[in-house]
Design an enzyme around this catalytic site. Structure first.
Site, mmCIF file in Angstrom:
data_model
loop_
_atom_site.group_PDB
_atom_site.id
_atom_site.type_symbol
_atom_site.label_atom_id
_atom_site.label_comp_id
_atom_site.label_asym_id
_atom_site.label_seq_id
_atom_site.Cartn_x
_atom_site.Cartn_y
_atom_site.Cartn_z
ATOM 1 N N ARG A 1 56.780 17.955 48.056
ATOM 2 C CA ARG A 1 57.319 17.684 49.683
ATOM 3 C C ARG A 1 57.903 16.344 49.893
ATOM 4 N NH1 ARG A 1 52.106 20.507 52.734
ATOM 5 N NH2 ARG A 1 52.971 22.754 52.585
ATOM 6 N N GLY B 1 53.108 29.272 57.128
ATOM 7 C CA GLY B 1 52.823 30.231 58.197
ATOM 8 C C GLY B 1 53.888 30.046 59.209
ATOM 9 N N GLY C 1 53.655 31.236 51.803
ATOM 10 C CA GLY C 1 52.964 30.267 50.846
ATOM 11 C C GLY C 1 52.520 30.987 49.234
ATOM 12 N N LYS D 1 46.988 41.695 54.287
ATOM 13 C CA LYS D 1 46.837 42.646 55.327
ATOM 14 C C LYS D 1 47.889 42.946 56.083
ATOM 15 C CE LYS D 1 42.441 40.010 56.698
ATOM 16 N NZ LYS D 1 42.006 39.090 57.745
HETATM 17 P P1 ADP Z 1 51.961 34.765 51.487
HETATM 18 O O1 ADP Z 1 51.306 33.704 51.628
HETATM 19 O O2 ADP Z 1 53.063 34.896 50.643
HETATM 20 O O3 ADP Z 1 52.405 35.257 52.856
HETATM 21 P P2 ADP Z 1 49.467 36.549 51.861
HETATM 22 O O4 ADP Z 1 48.930 35.397 52.367
HETATM 23 O O5 ADP Z 1 49.822 37.546 53.189
HETATM 24 O O6 ADP Z 1 50.971 35.945 51.280
HETATM 25 O O7 ADP Z 1 48.816 37.009 50.908
HETATM 26 C C1 ADP Z 1 48.331 36.590 49.455
HETATM 27 C C2 ADP Z 1 46.902 36.822 49.056
HETATM 28 O O8 ADP Z 1 46.825 38.266 49.081
HETATM 29 C C3 ADP Z 1 46.985 36.224 47.774
HETATM 30 O O9 ADP Z 1 45.951 35.359 47.778
HETATM 31 C C4 ADP Z 1 46.420 37.552 46.964
HETATM 32 O O10 ADP Z 1 45.438 37.301 46.009
HETATM 33 C C5 ADP Z 1 46.089 38.474 48.043
HETATM 34 N N1 ADP Z 1 46.203 39.818 47.547
HETATM 35 C C6 ADP Z 1 47.307 40.524 47.317
HETATM 36 N N2 ADP Z 1 46.982 41.750 46.749
HETATM 37 C C7 ADP Z 1 45.692 41.956 46.943
HETATM 38 C C8 ADP Z 1 44.840 43.245 46.259
HETATM 39 N N3 ADP Z 1 45.471 44.236 45.857
HETATM 40 N N4 ADP Z 1 43.608 42.725 46.549
HETATM 41 C C9 ADP Z 1 43.109 41.712 47.008
HETATM 42 N N5 ADP Z 1 43.931 40.360 47.293
HETATM 43 C C10 ADP Z 1 45.168 40.625 47.196
HETATM 44 MG MG MG Z 2 49.190 33.341 52.440
#
Ligand code: ADP
Ligand code: MG
Length: 417
Positions: free
Chosen positions: A40, A397, A374, A206
């Site tokens: 960073r 975020g 992230g 989610k």
């Molecule tokens: P980003 O930070 O890129 O926006 P998210 O925070 O929405 O992504 O999601 C990332 C998390 O989702 C990771 O920690 C990953 O382990 C979890 N994840 C993805 N697919 C699954 C799954 N099938 N079952 C459980 N956890 C999952």
């Molecule tokens: Mg995330």
């Protein structure tokens, strides 16, 4: 509305209040706090160098951790000042506070091109409260305001929003730094008018986290590829068996609505045809946080029902190959959210295959690839493909909110061109 950037400024002899994201990971070693990853800080150097070369007097403000209004010694920015000095190759003075007489004295003696880093702004509760009097105090040493902390731009705090308002009210310029400029360009302008085919890859945990992004991008994308745990809520909504997979039963309708909207707008909407499942078992061990450590047994791929005692942890190989095929024809790619629990190597193949496909489309077919989120950035770096895509957001975020179409307070506060 396009925002002013540091390219539009002449800061010669001016005091530039520069908000940066120096919320770096620290570890205690022999009673000293040591920076374990300086990315960073490194990333801000182009903005700093540009302003220094022009003869600006840089007053850097940042937060570190969550000291909640207390002078928490482990959350001091002092180690960051030392690191910055080393990386910049010139002196960086450290102010023991972020407001008050000591800061004003230090700034009074600054010459053109000098750099001062202020102490953690979150040592004051007024920072997160965006207290107007506190913003006035910060602005005492500011002729010009520059924000290069995109990752904090979704919060209306004193150093990200309030101080800009004060500077602007006095007729001072408020501009985006080079990092912020890139975020606005790729997450904003490029996605506003993407080259087609525009393929959006969405995963993560989610549906509820991502639904606003899905909803907005359905209006722009040609194809949406769904992966991650999010896919199981869609399966559930279709009446399929999901075993113990992570699902959001309250969002079945949300999922169905998204599919209906895709149909109406003639957007190709793809869900995984196969899933890597496993049975989670307790190991009897506890992790650092005192939570039980799980292991996964009977890892295999299913196409139909997920067994009663099993959980889905990734898209399967057939889905990954199908998605890779679609990605290879894309001209613009946006990826947000991993395709599975990539942190565990046994469930990383699907995410890695998609990462390879995105990198290949970028390198071989000239596609523009933009990565937000992230964990998505982590997954790409883990696969050593971070430098093979067009742009990786530093926002976390903030990038998600920006992709949802939200106006970020830290961006709104900057001067229009
Ligand atoms: P980003 O930070 O890129 O926006 P998210 O925070 O929405 O992504 O999601 C990332 C998390 O989702 C990771 O920690 C990953 O382990 C979890 N994840 C993805 N697919 C699954 C799954 N099938 N079952 C459980 N956890 C999952
Ligand atoms: Mg995330």
């Amino acid at each position: 509305m396009a925002k002013l950037t540091v390219r539009d400024l002449d800061v010669t002899g001016k005091r530039v209040f520069l908000r940066v994201d120096y919320n770096v990971p620290l570890e205690e070693k022999d009673g000293k706090m040591v920076i374990t990853d300086a990315t960073r800080i490194v990333e801000t150097l182009p903005t700093l160098k540009r302003l220094i070369e022009q003869g600006g007097r840089l007053i850097l403000a940042a937060h570190l951790g969550r000291p909640k209004g207390k002078r928490e010694a482990t959350m001091s920015l002092r180690p960051v000042a030392d690191k910055l000095q080393e990386l910049l190759g010139r002196p960086v003075a450290f102010a023991d506070d972020c407001i008050g007489e000591s800061v004003e004295k230090l700034v009074e003696h600054m010459k053109n091109g000098d750099v001062v880093l202020l102490e953690n702004v979150r040592y004051y509760n007024e920072e997160e409260a965006n207290d107007p009097a506190f913003a006035e105090k910060l602005a005492k040493v500011a002729d010009v305001y520059v924000n290069d902390a995109f990752g904090a731009a979704h919060r209306a705090h004193a150093s990200t929003e309030g101080v800009a308002r004060v500077v602007a009210k006095r007729g001072g310029q408020c501009a985006a730094g080079l990092l912020m400029e890139r975020e606005l360009k790729f997450l904003g302008d490029e996605l506003e008018n993407p080259a087609h085919p525009f393929v959006v890859i969405l995963g993560g945990a989610k549906v509820s986290d991502k639904i606003k992004v899905i909803d907005r991008l359905l209006e722009k994308a040609d194809t949406i590829l769904i992966g991650g745990a999010m896919a199981y809520t869609f399966r559930l909504a279709h009446g399929q068996k999901v075993g113990k997979s992570l699902v959001e039963p309250d969002h079945k309708q949300t999922a169905l609505d998204a599919e209906a909207k895709a149909k109406r707008l003639k957007v190709q909407f793809e869900l995984p045809s196969d899933v890597v499942v496993a049975k989670a078992v307790e190991t009897g061990k506890l992790n650092k946080k005192g939570k039980p450590v799980m292991d996964f047994v009977n890892i295999h791929t299913v196409t139909d029902a997920i067994p009663e005692d099993a959980e889905g942890f990734s898209i399967g190989a057939a889905t990954a190959a199908h998605y890779a095929q679609i990605i290879s024809g894309a001209k613009t790619i946006l990826w947000n959210g991993p395709m599975g629990m990539f942190e565990d190597a046994r469930f990383a193949a699907g995410t890695n295959a998609v990462a390879q496909a995105v990198a290949a489309a970028t390198q071989q077919h000239g596609a523009k690839s933009i990565i937000g989120g992230g964990d998505s950035v982590k997954a790409l770096n883990k696969a050593k493909l971070g430098d093979k895509v067009t742009f990786m957001s530093t926002g976390g975020g903030a990038s998600l909110e920006f992709l949802e179409g939200a106006v970020l307070p830290g961006v709104a506060a900057l001067s229009d061109k």
